[in-house]
Write a protein that holds these residues in place. Structure first.
Motif, short mmCIF file in Angstrom:
data_model
loop_
_atom_site.label_atom_id
_atom_site.label_comp_id
_atom_site.label_asym_id
_atom_site.label_seq_id
_atom_site.Cartn_x
_atom_site.Cartn_y
_atom_site.Cartn_z
N THR A 244 38.96 34.84 48.04
CA THR A 244 39.02 36.05 47.20
C THR A 244 38.89 35.66 45.58
OG1 THR A 244 41.56 35.42 47.04
CG2 THR A 244 40.61 37.05 48.84
N ARG A 245 38.56 34.21 45.23
CA ARG A 245 38.61 33.92 44.00
C ARG A 245 37.50 34.67 43.00
NH1 ARG A 245 36.27 27.96 42.54
NH2 ARG A 245 34.36 28.84 43.20
N LYS A 246 36.54 34.86 43.61
CA LYS A 246 35.49 35.67 42.61
C LYS A 246 35.97 37.04 42.17
CE LYS A 246 31.04 35.17 43.31
NZ LYS A 246 30.53 34.54 42.36
N GLU A 247 36.43 37.49 43.44
CA GLU A 247 37.00 39.14 43.05
C GLU A 247 38.14 39.00 42.10
OE1 GLU A 247 38.57 42.99 45.72
OE2 GLU A 247 37.79 41.14 46.73
N ARG A 248 39.25 38.50 42.78
CA ARG A 248 40.51 38.44 41.77
C ARG A 248 40.47 37.81 40.43
NH1 ARG A 248 45.12 36.11 45.16
NH2 ARG A 248 46.41 37.33 43.68
N TYR A 249 39.57 36.94 40.32
CA TYR A 249 39.79 36.19 39.03
C TYR A 249 39.04 37.05 38.08
CZ TYR A 249 41.25 31.53 40.16
OH TYR A 249 42.05 30.43 40.68
N THR A 250 37.88 37.67 38.60
CA THR A 250 37.21 38.60 37.92
C THR A 250 38.24 39.81 37.32
OG1 THR A 250 35.00 38.18 38.64
CG2 THR A 250 35.29 40.06 37.57
N ALA A 251 38.88 40.36 38.35
CA ALA A 251 39.76 41.58 37.90
C ALA A 251 40.65 41.18 37.12
CB ALA A 251 40.27 42.03 39.18
#
Length: 272
Positions: A244-251
Motif C-alpha cells: 500500500t506504500r505508493k497509494e498511502r504515501y502519495t495520499a
C-alpha cells in the motif's frame, strides 16, 4: 526514441538500511549515453538491480556517494570490484570516477584496500579514480554538473546535491535525512525534490521516524509546499507496507502538497 532533452531517473532501490523486501535506496540518472550512479546500496545486490534495470556497468563512468553508512557505500565496493575486473579483461573503456566527501572516499578506499584482491586494488588511481569534493563545490560527473552541499546531518557527514538537467529543470537530492534550513537556497524552487520519507505520519508510533532522525510522508509534503517544489519523489522508506506504500504515501504527502508526488517501487523508471 529519446529526444535530446529526455532524462530518466531509475530507482534501483527505495528502502532504508534494514529492509529485506526491497533494496536500499540508490538510483541512476540517465541522459542519452550518460549514466550517473548515486550510491549503491549495501551489497552485491546492486549488481542484480543494475542487471534488472538494463544498465550495463560498462555504461557507467561516474558515481556520487552521499555518505559512508553501510546501506549506501558497501555496494560501491562491488561496483569497484566488477569494473576493475572488466578493465583487466579489456571489456571496460575509459575511466571510472567516484565522487564523495572526504570521509566517504576514505572509507571506500580503506574497505577496498582491506578486502579486495591485489589486482583489483591496483586499479585504484589507475583507471578507477576517487575524487574528494567539498561543500558547495561544483563538478562534472557522468555528463551532469553537480553542486554538492552538506545536509548538516545529526548522525553522519552527508552531502546532497543539485543539478540542472539538460532541459533546464533543477533536480535536488536531499540524501536520507531531514532538510536543514541552511540549504534553503539549494532546494527552493526545485522542479524535482528527492526526499526521504521513512514512514507515514499516521504510522509514526509504529516506526518511530523522529527517534531515527528521519521524516514522514506528511513532513515531506509540507516541506515541498513550503519550498515551492513542483515534483516530489519519496524514498528511503520502511518495507512493511509495500503493498500500500505508493497509494498511502502519495495520499499523505498530498495533504500538504498540491504538486506531483512520486513514490516509486524498486526499478521504476521516471522521465524527469
Amino acid at each position: 526514441m529519446k529526444t535530446d532533452k529526455t532524462t530518466e531517473l531509475i530507482m534501483l532501490g527505495t528502502g532504508n538500511a534494514a529492509v529485506t523486501r526491497c533494496y536500499n535506496t540508490c538510483f541512476a540518472i540517465r541522459h542519452q549515453d550518460s549514466t550517473l550512479l548515486i550510491d549503491a546500496g549495501g551489497g552485491n545486490g546492486i549488481l542484480v538491480q543494475l542487471e534488472k534495470a538494463g544498465i550495463a556497468l560498462t555504461d557507467i563512468h561516474a558515481m556520487f556517494i552521499t555518505h559512508a553508512h553501510t546501506d549506501h557505500i558497501l555496494g560501491a565496493v562491488w561496483i569497484v570490484r566488477v569494473i576493475a575486473q572488466q578493465m583487466q579483461a579489456g571489456k571496460y573503456s575509459g575511466t571510472f570516477h567516484i565522487y564523495g566527501h572526504d570521509k566517504a572516499i576514505h572509507v571506500l578506499d580503506w574497505i577496498c584496500r582491506m578486502t579486495l584482491p591485489t589486482k583489483i586494488v591496483a586499479r585504484l588511481g589507475n583507471g578507477i579514480e576517487l575524487h574528494t569534493v567539498d561543500n558547495g563545490m561544483s563538478f562534472e560527473a557522468g555528463g551532469f554538473t553537480l553542486e554538492c552541499f552538506d545536509i548538516a546531518s545529526t548522525k553522519e557527514k552527508q552531502y546532497g546535491f543539485r543539478t540542472i538537467l539538460p532541459d533546464g529543470k533543477k533536480l535536488v537530492c536531499l540524501g536520507d535525512e531531514p532538510y536543514n534550513e541552511i540549504n534553503h537556497d539549494y532546494v527552493a524552487g526545485a522542479d524535482w525534490l528527492l526526499c526521504e520519507a521513512f514512514c507515514l505520519y499516521d504510522d509514526r508510533e509504529r516506526f518511530k521516524p523522529y527517534e531515527k532522525h528521519h521524516s514522514t510522508a506528511l513532513d515531506a509534503g509540507r516541506l515541498a509546499s513550503k519550498l515551492d517544489v513542483k515534483n516530489l519523489l519519496l524514498y528511503h522508506t520502511e518495507d512493511k507496507t509495500l503493498e500500500t506504500r505508493k497509494e498511502r504515501y502519495t495520499a499523505e504527502a498530498r495533504k500538504e502538497f498540491s504538486g506531483n508526488v512520486y513514490v516509486p517501487d524498486d526499478l521504476e523508471k521516471i522521465v524527469l
